[in-house]
Design an enzyme around this catalytic site. Sequence first.
Site, short mmCIF file in Angstrom:
data_model
loop_
_atom_site.label_atom_id
_atom_site.label_comp_id
_atom_site.label_asym_id
_atom_site.label_seq_id
_atom_site.Cartn_x
_atom_site.Cartn_y
_atom_site.Cartn_z
N SER A 1 0.83 -1.20 0.00
CA SER A 1 0.00 0.00 0.00
C SER A 1 0.86 1.24 0.00
O SER A 1 1.98 1.25 0.53
CB SER A 1 -0.94 0.00 1.20
OG SER A 1 -0.37 0.74 2.26
N LYS A 2 0.32 2.28 -0.62
CA LYS A 2 1.02 3.55 -0.74
C LYS A 2 1.42 4.11 0.62
O LYS A 2 2.45 4.72 0.76
CB LYS A 2 0.06 4.58 -1.36
CG LYS A 2 0.19 4.71 -2.83
CD LYS A 2 -0.70 5.85 -3.28
CE LYS A 2 -1.28 5.47 -4.61
NZ LYS A 2 -2.24 6.40 -5.15
N ARG A 3 0.53 3.93 1.58
CA ARG A 3 0.77 4.52 2.87
C ARG A 3 1.86 3.80 3.65
O ARG A 3 2.63 4.40 4.36
CB ARG A 3 -0.52 4.55 3.70
CG ARG A 3 -1.34 5.78 3.46
CD ARG A 3 -2.75 5.61 3.97
NE ARG A 3 -3.46 4.56 3.25
CZ ARG A 3 -4.00 4.74 2.05
NH1 ARG A 3 -3.92 5.91 1.46
NH2 ARG A 3 -4.61 3.75 1.44
#
Length: 467
Positions: A238-240
Site C-alpha cells: 500500500s502507498k501509505r
Amino acid sequence: MTESPRFRFAPSPTGSFHVGGARTALHNWAMARRLGGTFVLRIEDTDEARNRPEWTQGIIDALAWIGISADDPHFEGPHFQSEFADAHIAAAQRLFEQGDAYYCDQTGDQIQERAKQLGTSGYDGYSRDRGLGPAPGNVLRFRVPAGTTVIHDLVRGDVSFDNSTIEDFVLLRGNGTPVFLLANVVDDIEMRITHVVRAEEHLPNTPKQQMLWTALGHTPPNWAHVPVLVNEQRKKLSKRRDKVALEQYRDEGFLADAMVNYLMTLGWTPPGASEIVPWDEMETAFRLEDVTLSPAFFDLKKLTAFNGDYIRSMPLAEFTELAAAELPADWDRERFAAIAPFIQERLPTMSGVAEKVDFLFWPDGFDIEFDEKSWDKAFKPEWALSLLDDVIGTYGSVEWSADALKAALEDIMTRYEIKLGKAQAPVRVAVTGRSVGPPLFESLEILGREETLRRLSAARERAALTD
Ligand code: GLU
C-alpha cells in the site's frame, strides 16, 4: 479475418506509478508483443477530483523507463477515458432502452432501511418495475439477470458467480455521470480490446462487466487477473505503508532492466536455471496460464540482489559512463574510470557512488572530515601509531602498485601479529576519513604516493595529538 489481439493498460492518474501497475503493464506488454498484437494505453481520467496532469506524464515516463515505449509499433495511445464520455452515456441510454437498465430514486438511507426490515443487505431491486425515467437524483441501475456468470480467466480458470449475490448495480450516478464499471467496459469495447489483464482486486467487478459486454451485444474479452503484491508481513502493498512508487526506485539507483526482470518474476518463474533473464527471453516465455494464484511477495532484498547482479554484468564502459553522469562536473573522469571496476563489483544500486569515491577527488591540502567513530576504532589499538609510522616509512619508497602496497602492509603487520583487515583500518581511515570504502590498495594506487603520504602524515599528527 480475425483481428490481432489487443491488450490494454488502463491506469488512473491519481498518484505516483505503483510497482504493481508496472508489473501489470509488463504482462500486457509481453503478451501483446509476443502475439504480434497491440498494447493500448488508456488513461482513466474521469475521476476529476483526484486526477492531475503530472501523474499522466509520470505514467508515460515510467512506462518508457521500463521499456514500454510509445515509439514501439505495438504501442497505441495514450487514449483518455474522458474523450469517450459520449459513448459512455450512449451505452447507458441503450441499456435503458433495451430494458437492461432502469432508473431508481431510492436514497442510501431508504435502501438501508428496507434492507433492515427485510433482514437482507444491499439494494433489493425495489425500482425494477416502477417505470421511472431520468430525473435529477435518479441513478440508472443494471438489471442483473437470474442465473450464473462464469468468467473464463486465463490465470484462474473458470470462476463462477451466482447472480443472486450481485445486486442491480449503478451505471449512472444521480448527477448523470457514468461509474467506473461502465466507462471501463465501454472503452474496452470502443477500443476493440480482446484481453483484459489486470490486478486481482478487479475480479469482483468482472461478472458485472461481463454482463455489460453481453448486454451491449459483444463477446466478452479474455480475462486474466494476476495476484496482488504483498509486503513482508503478507499485507497487500500500500502507498501509505510501503515503498511502491516506481519513480522512487528509479531515483534510488535501481536499473530499469533489473526492475523489469524482478517484477516479471513476481508470480511467475522464467524457465531455466536462473531467474535473471533478459527481457527478450521473458517475452517469449511468458504465459498468463503459468502465473501463480498466490499473492506475490515484493522482496526488496531480492530486488536489490537482482540490481547488484545487473550492475555487475554491465560492460565496464557502460557502467563507468552511467555512474560518472552522477558525479560533480569537476571530478577527473579518468581517475574515476580507474576506480570504477572496483566500485562496480560491490554496488547494490547506482546511487551513492560519489560518496564512496569522493576521497579520490579532494583537492590538495583538503582538510579531511573524519568519521569520529571510525577514527576512534582504528586508532584505539596501542600499535596503531607505530604501524602508521612503519607504513609511512615503507610507502615512501615502495613500488607504487596495489600489489606492492598490499605486500608491504602484510610484511609490516606480521610484526604486530595482526590480520590484514585490522592493519588496513588506520591506513584507510587516515586516507579516506572512514572505515568502509572501495578496495584500499587500488584506491591508494590511484591516489598516488605523494597525496597518500601527505594524508598518512597528517593523520599521524592528529593521532599523536589525541593520543
Ligand atoms: N483504472 C483502473 C485501475 O487503475 C483500471 C482497471 C482495469 O484495468 O480494468 O485500477
